[in-house]
Design a protein around this motif. Structure first.
Motif, mmCIF file in Angstrom:
data_model
loop_
_atom_site.group_PDB
_atom_site.id
_atom_site.type_symbol
_atom_site.label_atom_id
_atom_site.label_comp_id
_atom_site.label_asym_id
_atom_site.label_seq_id
_atom_site.Cartn_x
_atom_site.Cartn_y
_atom_site.Cartn_z
ATOM 1 N N ASP A 92 0.860 -1.176 0.000
ATOM 2 C CA ASP A 92 0.000 0.000 0.000
ATOM 3 C C ASP A 92 0.903 1.235 0.000
ATOM 4 N N GLU A 93 0.949 1.904 -1.135
ATOM 5 C CA GLU A 93 1.850 3.056 -1.275
ATOM 6 C C GLU A 93 1.482 4.197 -0.328
ATOM 7 N N GLU A 94 0.187 4.369 -0.118
ATOM 8 C CA GLU A 94 -0.254 5.452 0.767
ATOM 9 C C GLU A 94 0.255 5.230 2.193
ATOM 10 N N ALA A 95 0.167 3.984 2.668
ATOM 11 C CA ALA A 95 0.653 3.669 4.013
ATOM 12 C C ALA A 95 2.164 3.859 4.087
ATOM 13 N N ASN A 97 3.974 5.948 2.340
ATOM 14 C CA ASN A 97 4.249 7.391 2.365
ATOM 15 C C ASN A 97 3.977 7.994 3.743
ATOM 16 N N LEU A 98 2.886 7.553 4.382
ATOM 17 C CA LEU A 98 2.572 8.055 5.726
ATOM 18 C C LEU A 98 3.659 7.643 6.722
ATOM 19 N N LYS A 130 -4.209 1.422 9.324
ATOM 20 C CA LYS A 130 -4.059 2.525 8.381
ATOM 21 C C LYS A 130 -4.723 3.794 8.937
ATOM 22 N N LYS A 134 -2.993 7.390 9.746
ATOM 23 C CA LYS A 134 -3.525 8.691 9.306
ATOM 24 C C LYS A 134 -3.711 9.631 10.492
ATOM 25 N N HIS A 137 -0.331 10.888 11.563
ATOM 26 C CA HIS A 137 0.135 11.848 10.570
ATOM 27 C C HIS A 137 -0.565 13.198 10.799
#
Length: 143
Positions: A92-95, A97-98, A130, A134, A137
């Motif tokens: 999961d690229e979003e995870a 990046n976070l 996840k 968020k 973050h």
């Protein structure tokens, strides 16, 4: 397989004629034995018999044509190609990046380090984890 005239057996006639012409042929002898035991031959075996019988002058063209028709009538099995291999896990690229954004600012954050270890070991990150990322973050980066 039901035959219209059970007393006429073209395959047996061809087998016997090719065996009489070449008695040393083990291939033809084994086909004859299988034909007598099982009552039929596979498409590949019939194709091999056709190749052998076409070289024997004692076998008439009509019997060869009948054998060819029997071969064409048989079903051909086709194997479908194997599907493309897909990876079992996609990151999961979003995870990712976070995790990287939080660890840039707070490199010793233990919970995020735990998530990073799981992420690097290709373990899936659940929806709740996840959401937790968020939330971290939002609290730590987006002040």
């Amino acid at each position: 397989m039901q035959r219209k005239k059970p007393d006429v057996d073209v395959i047996l006639d061809i087998l016997e004629a090719t065996l009489a012409a070449k008695p040393a042929s083990t291939f033809t002898a084994s086909l004859l034995q299988q034909y007598r035991e099982r009552g039929g031959l596979s498409k590949k075996q019939l194709e091999g018999l056709y190749n052998k019988a076409s070289k024997v002058p004692a076998v008439t063209e009509t019997k060869l044509a009948t054998l060819e028709a029997i071969i064409l009538k048989k079903h051909t099995r086709h194997r479908s190609p194997l599907p493309q291999a897909t990876p079992l896990f996609t990151k999961d690229e979003e995870a990712g990046n976070l995790i990287n954004a939080i660890l840039e600012k707070y490199p010793q954050h233990k919970r995020v380090l735990f998530f990073k270890a799981n992420y690097d070991n290709n373990k899936p990150i659940s929806v709740t984890e996840k959401e937790e990322l968020k939330r971290f973050h939002k609290l730590l980066i987006e002040k």
